[in-house]
Motif scaffolding. Structure first.
Motif, short mmCIF file in Angstrom:
data_model
loop_
_atom_site.label_atom_id
_atom_site.label_comp_id
_atom_site.label_asym_id
_atom_site.label_seq_id
_atom_site.Cartn_x
_atom_site.Cartn_y
_atom_site.Cartn_z
N PRO A 1 47.05 -40.69 -29.83
CA PRO A 1 47.73 -40.58 -28.10
C PRO A 1 47.15 -39.31 -27.97
N VAL A 2 47.70 -38.13 -28.08
CA VAL A 2 47.16 -37.06 -27.80
C VAL A 2 45.72 -37.36 -27.89
N ALA A 3 44.74 -37.16 -28.22
CA ALA A 3 43.78 -37.69 -27.86
C ALA A 3 43.05 -38.34 -27.33
N ALA A 4 44.02 -39.43 -27.04
CA ALA A 4 43.20 -40.16 -25.83
C ALA A 4 43.50 -39.69 -23.75
N GLN A 5 44.36 -38.30 -24.38
CA GLN A 5 45.01 -38.16 -23.29
C GLN A 5 43.86 -36.93 -23.49
N ALA A 6 43.57 -36.71 -23.81
CA ALA A 6 42.07 -35.86 -24.25
C ALA A 6 41.57 -35.75 -23.43
N ASP A 7 40.48 -36.92 -23.62
CA ASP A 7 38.97 -37.68 -23.33
C ASP A 7 39.95 -37.50 -21.33
N VAL A 8 40.81 -37.95 -21.44
CA VAL A 8 41.20 -38.37 -19.74
C VAL A 8 41.27 -37.42 -18.91
N ILE A 9 41.25 -36.05 -19.46
CA ILE A 9 41.46 -34.82 -19.07
C ILE A 9 40.07 -34.14 -19.42
N LEU A 10 39.40 -34.25 -20.07
CA LEU A 10 38.05 -33.88 -20.10
C LEU A 10 37.19 -34.44 -19.27
N GLU A 11 37.27 -36.26 -19.18
CA GLU A 11 36.56 -36.86 -18.00
C GLU A 11 36.74 -36.47 -16.80
N GLU A 12 38.09 -36.46 -16.72
CA GLU A 12 37.95 -35.25 -14.45
C GLU A 12 37.21 -34.21 -14.48
N ALA A 13 37.29 -33.71 -15.74
CA ALA A 13 36.52 -31.78 -15.96
C ALA A 13 35.91 -31.95 -16.05
N ALA A 14 34.63 -33.16 -16.05
CA ALA A 14 33.57 -33.55 -15.92
C ALA A 14 33.08 -34.33 -14.64
N ARG A 15 33.46 -34.53 -13.98
CA ARG A 15 33.71 -35.22 -12.53
C ARG A 15 33.68 -33.93 -11.94
N ILE A 16 34.61 -33.23 -11.86
CA ILE A 16 35.21 -32.14 -10.53
C ILE A 16 33.93 -30.96 -11.23
N ALA A 17 33.36 -30.99 -12.40
CA ALA A 17 31.81 -30.45 -12.66
C ALA A 17 30.68 -30.77 -12.00
N ARG A 18 30.48 -31.82 -11.91
CA ARG A 18 29.58 -33.21 -11.80
C ARG A 18 29.55 -32.64 -9.91
N ILE A 19 30.22 -32.43 -9.56
CA ILE A 19 30.73 -32.41 -7.59
C ILE A 19 29.73 -31.43 -7.70
N THR A 20 29.50 -30.09 -7.83
CA THR A 20 28.88 -29.51 -8.11
C THR A 20 28.02 -29.32 -8.54
N GLY A 21 27.36 -29.89 -8.86
CA GLY A 21 25.56 -30.20 -9.07
C GLY A 21 25.61 -29.99 -10.41
N VAL A 22 26.26 -29.64 -11.85
CA VAL A 22 26.30 -29.23 -13.26
C VAL A 22 26.49 -30.48 -14.06
N GLU A 23 26.23 -31.09 -15.34
CA GLU A 23 26.24 -31.95 -15.90
C GLU A 23 26.86 -30.95 -17.28
#
Length: 103
Positions: A70-92
């Motif tokens: 469950p902890v690792a699954a939650q980390a996946d969710v956290i990282l996907e949201e963070a990546a989405r935020i970063a992509r909005i600025t134009g960086v992968e």
């Protein structure tokens, strides 16, 4: 005439590392780190650190599913949201999830 001093050496920062725990404050740090990476033409890595799963010999381990904890699954969710935020600025971003029992 050649320039001398720090400006002539290229960007000071080539890689930005932003830790996140999924909180609103962390998400703001992700956005700011991404904007900094864009302005410096630097790479961006977003990382979260979780506790490792229980030892396979412990009672707690017997109750956890074999696929993703469950902890690792939650980390996946956290990282996907963070990546989405970063992509909005134009960086992968590169994303990393690490386990550590040390704070």
């Amino acid at each position: 005439m050649a320039r001398s001093g720090p400006a002539s050496r290229g960007p000071m920062y080539k890689h930005i590392l932003v830790p996140t725990d999924g909180t609103a404050l962390s998400n703001r740090a992700v956005r700011e780190g991404a904007l900094l990476a864009v302005s410096l033409r630097a790479d961006l890595t977003i990382m979260t650190v979780t506790e490792p799963p229980p030892s396979p010999l412990s009672e707690a381990a017997m109750a956890w599913p074999a696929e993703r904890t469950p902890v690792a699954a939650q980390a996946d969710v956290i990282l996907e949201e963070a990546a989405r935020i970063a992509r909005i600025t134009g960086v992968e971003p590169a994303i990393q999830q690490r386990e550590s029992d040390q704070p």
